[in-house]
Design an enzyme around this catalytic site. Structure first.
Site, PDB file in Angstrom:
ATOM      1  N   THR A 138      52.594  48.325 142.781  1.00  0.00           N
ATOM      2  CA  THR A 138      53.928  47.945 143.261  1.00  0.00           C
ATOM      3  C   THR A 138      54.508  48.975 144.230  1.00  0.00           C
ATOM      4  O   THR A 138      54.302  50.177 144.072  1.00  0.00           O
ATOM      5  CB  THR A 138      54.867  47.777 142.045  1.00  0.00           C
ATOM      6  OG1 THR A 138      54.269  46.848 141.135  1.00  0.00           O
ATOM      7  CG2 THR A 138      56.238  47.278 142.457  1.00  0.00           C
ATOM      8  N   GLN A 179      69.928  25.374 106.152  1.00  0.00           N
ATOM      9  CA  GLN A 179      68.853  24.746 106.946  1.00  0.00           C
ATOM     10  C   GLN A 179      68.951  25.089 108.431  1.00  0.00           C
ATOM     11  O   GLN A 179      67.941  25.097 109.134  1.00  0.00           O
ATOM     12  CB  GLN A 179      68.857  23.232 106.723  1.00  0.00           C
ATOM     13  CG  GLN A 179      68.358  22.892 105.314  1.00  0.00           C
ATOM     14  CD  GLN A 179      68.258  21.411 105.072  1.00  0.00           C
ATOM     15  OE1 GLN A 179      68.957  20.618 105.700  1.00  0.00           O
ATOM     16  NE2 GLN A 179      67.413  21.026 104.133  1.00  0.00           N
ATOM     17  N   GLU A 220      53.391  43.237 135.069  1.00  0.00           N
ATOM     18  CA  GLU A 220      52.042  42.632 135.103  1.00  0.00           C
ATOM     19  C   GLU A 220      52.124  41.162 135.532  1.00  0.00           C
ATOM     20  O   GLU A 220      51.369  40.313 135.052  1.00  0.00           O
ATOM     21  CB  GLU A 220      51.304  42.841 133.775  1.00  0.00           C
ATOM     22  CG  GLU A 220      51.142  44.331 133.482  1.00  0.00           C
ATOM     23  CD  GLU A 220      49.955  44.697 132.625  1.00  0.00           C
ATOM     24  OE1 GLU A 220      49.045  43.877 132.434  1.00  0.00           O
ATOM     25  OE2 GLU A 220      49.927  45.858 132.156  1.00  0.00           O
TER      26      GLU A 220
END
Ligand SMILES: Cc1cc2nc3c(=O)[nH]c(=O)nc-3n(C[C@H](O)[C@H](O)[C@H](O)COP(=O)(O)OP(=O)(O)OC[C@H]3O[C@@H](n4cnc5c(N)ncnc54)[C@H](O)[C@@H]3O)c2cc1C
Length: 380
Positions: A125, A277, A361
């Site tokens: 880079t 839940q 990456e």
């Protein structure tokens, strides 16, 4: 050659105990000091972690990809900066040399990389070249038996500790075919490293600019032929993406374990959170995300070990695992409520830490482009 199963199981067991017993208690300290304690680095050297993926003939453990991702997964269960200590030596910093180095280059560097004496960094880079890595402008100009290297590399992991950089630089015309790869010792004249950047997360893992001002790199330090550098870098990244995806899976599993433990213990409306839940739905979604990511990583690693190309599989694993660990971290903050947002439980820290995985990456958008390109190629 894979390790024999008993030796490998013993390695995983040692790593698991090291992560749980030595590293997890140090997470808050590393965050505060932005440094990995020296004694931990020494212990990592003694465990052979710097040489996990380096062939045994050069002093490493010679793990295959399926074994390496299992180790990376274990290291995902703690702050990811610990893995970064040896991550560049195992992955992007050394694999160009393992894949494309000459015997002489391997003899010179790999034993010291495997032992952790030499720390390596991968320098692709630049300020003007991120996702478009083939547009690097750092130049290597041949003058007899040296190349004069000039330019600036940006966001280079471990640059402040590195004694060897794998640098992608332009030796020819525009585009990927004009890029070559070089092994550049940090102590060459004309090489300098900037100060570590302040970052959102992963404190303890440093990134810096690296400057080259007519650094005289011996021609013998070129990896492969002129013009092969970009291809080497992409092969290195294919492998690196599976490793990073495995770390994402490890962190997801850690976050789920922490969330389940907290939901069992914390009570509201006279019941544990785990009884609601709507909380269970978040746990189910995180578990499903993580199982899917794990399956992609293990399948990609097995394919690489069978010698098949993995560009598509590595991109898909990295894309899915880095996006899904972001979702899992977000749900973990939600399950912890206010306790997830404040620093006490380390959940907000991991939430910040995992954000990077969608960027380096290859960003998620770049993985999408790779996946689409490879899919269309395979479908003719
Ligand atoms: C902590 C950290 C460590 C790093 N370590 C290293 C290292 O060791 N070595 C190294 O060489 N690099 C390293 N990098 C650099 C990293 O790989 C790049 O940041 C990354 O590839 C993205 O490049 P960029 O930051 O220039 O973003 P840009 O390329 O400018 O992208 C900005 C945005 O535009 C999107 N975008 C770009 N092109 C396209 C397109 N064609 N289609 C759709 N969207 C697009 C991107 O996905 C992103 O969302 C590191 C970065 C960080 C932050």
């Amino acid at each position: 050659m894979p390790l024999d199963p008993e030796t490998f199981d013993a390695l995983i067991d040692t790593v698991r105990r090291f992560v749980a017993g030595r590293l997890r208690p140090l997470e808050a300290r590393v965050e505060e000091e932005d440094e990995i304690p020296g004694e931990i680095v020494r212990e990592m050297r003694e465990m052979g972690l710097f040489g996990l993926s380096i062939p045994e003939e050069y002093g490493g453990l010679g793990l295959n990809m399926s074994e390496e991702v299992r180790v990376a997964l274990e290291f995902g269960r703690t702050t990811p900066a610990f893995r970064s200590v040896f991550g560049t030596n195992v992955g992007i910093g050394s694999q160009g040399l393992v894949m494309a180095g000459s015997d002489a280059q391997k003899q010179e560097w790999l034993p010291r990389i495997a032992s952790g004496e030499v720390i390596t960094s991968f320098a692709l880079t630049e300020p003007g070249a991120g996702s478009d890595g083939a547009s690097v402008q750092t130049k290597a100009v041949r003058e007899g038996e040296i190349y004069k290297l000039s330019g600036t590399k940006r966001f280079i992991t471990n640059a402040d500790k590195a004694s060897l950089f794998t640098v992608m630089a332009r030796t020819g015309g525009e585009g990927a075919h004009g890029v070559s790869a070089f092994l550049v010792p940090a102590d060459l004249p004309g090489v300098s490293v900037g100060r570590p950047e302040k970052k959102m997360g992963q404190q303890g893992a440093h990134v810096c600019d690296v400057h080259f001002d007519e650094a005289p790199v011996p021609a013998a330090n070129r990896l492969g032929a002129e013009g092969e550098g970009f291809k080497i870098a992409m092969r290195v990244l294919d492998r690196g993406r599976l490793h990073i995806a495995a770390v994402c899976v490890g962190i997801s599993e850690r976050l789920i374990a922490d969330s389940v433990a907290y939901a069992a213990e914390r009570r509201q409306f006279g019941k544990p959170l785990a009884d609601f839940q709507l909380i269970q739905a978040m746990i189910a979604d995180s578990q499903t995300d993580t199982m899917a990511a794990r399956a992609l990583v293990l399948a990609g690693a097995a394919l690489r070990d069978s010698g098949e190309p993995i560009t598509l599989e590595a991109a898909a694993a990295k894309y899915f695992a880095s996006e899904s660990v972001g979702r899992v971290a977000d749900r973990a903050v939600q399950i912890f409520g206010g306790a997830g947002y404040v620093a006490d439980h380390g959940i907000e820290r991991l939430y910040r830490d995992v954000r990077l995985f969608r960027i380096y990456e290859g960003t998620s958008q770049i993985q999408q482009l790779v996946i689409a390109r490879e899919t269309m190629k395979r479908r003719g």
